[in-house]
Write an enzyme that holds these catalytic residues in place. Structure first.
Site, PDB file in Angstrom:
ATOM      1  N   ASP A   1     -13.695  -3.816 -10.226  1.00 55.37           N
ATOM      2  CA  ASP A   1     -14.832  -4.175  -9.365  1.00 55.37           C
ATOM      3  C   ASP A   1     -15.381  -5.565  -9.709  1.00 55.37           C
ATOM      4  O   ASP A   1     -16.197  -6.108  -8.963  1.00 55.37           O
ATOM      5  CB  ASP A   1     -15.963  -3.140  -9.549  1.00 55.37           C
ATOM      6  CG  ASP A   1     -16.113  -2.233  -8.341  1.00 55.37           C
ATOM      7  OD1 ASP A   1     -15.611  -2.599  -7.262  1.00 55.37           O
ATOM      8  OD2 ASP A   1     -16.745  -1.174  -8.486  1.00 55.37           O
TER       9      ASP A   1
ATOM     10  N   LYS B   1     -11.595   5.216  -0.550  1.00 48.92           N
ATOM     11  CA  LYS B   1     -10.807   4.532  -1.585  1.00 48.92           C
ATOM     12  C   LYS B   1      -9.595   5.381  -1.957  1.00 48.92           C
ATOM     13  O   LYS B   1      -8.494   4.867  -2.146  1.00 48.92           O
ATOM     14  CB  LYS B   1     -11.683   4.261  -2.812  1.00 48.92           C
ATOM     15  CG  LYS B   1     -12.683   3.148  -2.567  1.00 48.92           C
ATOM     16  CD  LYS B   1     -13.768   3.063  -3.623  1.00 48.92           C
ATOM     17  CE  LYS B   1     -14.844   2.090  -3.163  1.00 48.92           C
ATOM     18  NZ  LYS B   1     -16.033   2.096  -4.015  1.00 48.92           N
TER      19      LYS B   1
ATOM     20  N   GLN C   1     -18.687   4.352  -9.411  1.00 48.42           N
ATOM     21  CA  GLN C   1     -19.315   4.270  -8.090  1.00 48.42           C
ATOM     22  C   GLN C   1     -20.843   4.214  -8.239  1.00 48.42           C
ATOM     23  O   GLN C   1     -21.428   5.064  -8.895  1.00 48.42           O
ATOM     24  CB  GLN C   1     -18.890   5.489  -7.252  1.00 48.42           C
ATOM     25  CG  GLN C   1     -19.418   5.490  -5.844  1.00 48.42           C
ATOM     26  CD  GLN C   1     -18.835   4.373  -4.979  1.00 48.42           C
ATOM     27  OE1 GLN C   1     -17.626   4.146  -4.956  1.00 48.42           O
ATOM     28  NE2 GLN C   1     -19.690   3.646  -4.290  1.00 48.42           N
TER      29      GLN C   1
END
Ligand code: NDP
Length: 279
Positions: free
Chosen positions: A116, A49, A93
């Site tokens: 997200d 990322k 994460q």
């Protein structure tokens, strides 16, 4: 033989367009990533990322928290990042250590920075077809269908899998595009009865070569979300028995090089979108 939906190429094109947009509009997007503990796979995902952010011109800020981090400390950091004007998007994460409550953590991320798409507010917005941050993998699948001009309206779309991050958002996204949606899962009886009806078949199960040629309709569009390790060869494979299924269908996504690269590209899209919204 099926036409291959090339996720790798498409993701590259999306990243290039995002880079241009960031420059043209003078945007200053910044992604803050929180990583708790020492999960090795997570470290690799975060590195990927970071690389994508660098390519596009998105600033990347990494918060590495130790395994013994408390819930209070995690929420304090999320709240600080929520408040900061220079942070466009926040990504926690997963997985995080078991003593922490990931649901509360996701709910604490401001919906406006939830790139997200895991905050229930964004999930609800998607449900009622309002602008929302959408989970990146299903968003990537929809982008693939769009770019390859695959008609969705009136088609029968069958989704295998109903996880919160892939299957469920796909149901709503397909419905919003006027597909007739069938969702199947581990308790579904006679799975092939449904999969054979699919004009568009999307598999998000996590089992190597789970979908065989006799389970799909001739000429169907087949999207493979699965990422699995083939126990015989050690190679990364999808849920679809690619060799056999690709002989029968009209479009298919490969693994690797299909949905995977699209997921990161759509995350980048969401970060740039967040920066635009906050401008
Ligand atoms: P989950 O394990 O959370 O969900 C799997 C789903 O498959 C569940 O809904 C489960 O049903 C269903 N399922 C399991 N066995 C069967 C069966 N025999 N018949 C029908 N349905 C079944 O996985 P995720 O959704 O997180 O991920 C799915 C796959 O996609 C994995 O391989 C993962 O690695 C991959 N993935 C890929 C991404 C990418 O970027 N390309 C991103 C995210 C995931 P039930 O609900 O009843 O348990």
């Amino acid at each position: 033989m099926a036409e291959i939906i090339n996720g790798k190429e498409l993701a590259k094109k999306i990243r290039k367009e995002l880079k241009e947009e960031v420059i043209e509009k003078g945007l200053k997007p910044k992604l803050a990533v929180i990583l708790v503990g020492n999960d090795e796979a997570s470290k690799i995902y975060v590195r990927n990322k970071n690389r994508a952010c660098e390519e596009i011109g998105i600033e990347f800020e990494e918060h590495l928290l130790p395994e013994e981090t408390t819930m209070e400390e995690l929420l304090k950091l999320i709240n600080e990042l929520n408040e900061r004007k220079d942070v466009s998007g926040i990504l926690l994460q997963s997985p995080i250590p078991k003593h922490l409550d990931i649901k509360t953590a996701f709910e604490t991320i401001s919906p406006e920075k939830d790139v997200d798409g895991f905050n229930p507010i964004n999930i609800g917005r998607l449900e009622i077809n309002e602008p929302a941050f959408v989970s990146c993998t299903p968003f990537g699948v929809m982008k693939m269908l769009k770019e390859y001009k695959i008609h969705i309206e009136g088609k029968t779309a069958v989704v295998i899998g109903r996880s919160n991050i892939v299957g469920k958002p796909l149901i709503q996204l397909l419905l919003n595009k006027n597909a007739t949606v069938i969702v199947t899962h581990s308790k579904t009886r006679e799975l092939e009865k449904y999969t054979k009806q699919a004009d568009i078949l999307i598999s998000a199960v996590g089992k190597a070569k789970f979908v065989k040629a006799d389970m799909v309709k001739e000429g169907a569009v087949v999207i493979d979300v699965g990422i699995n390790r083939d126990t015989n060869t050690g190679k990364v494979v999808g849920d679809i028995d690619y060799e056999e299924v690709s002989k029968k269908v009209s479009y298919i996504t490969p693994v690797p090089g299909g949905v995977g690269p699209m997921t990161i590209a759509m995350l980048m899209h969401n970060v740039v979108q967040a920066a635009k919204n906050q401008n």
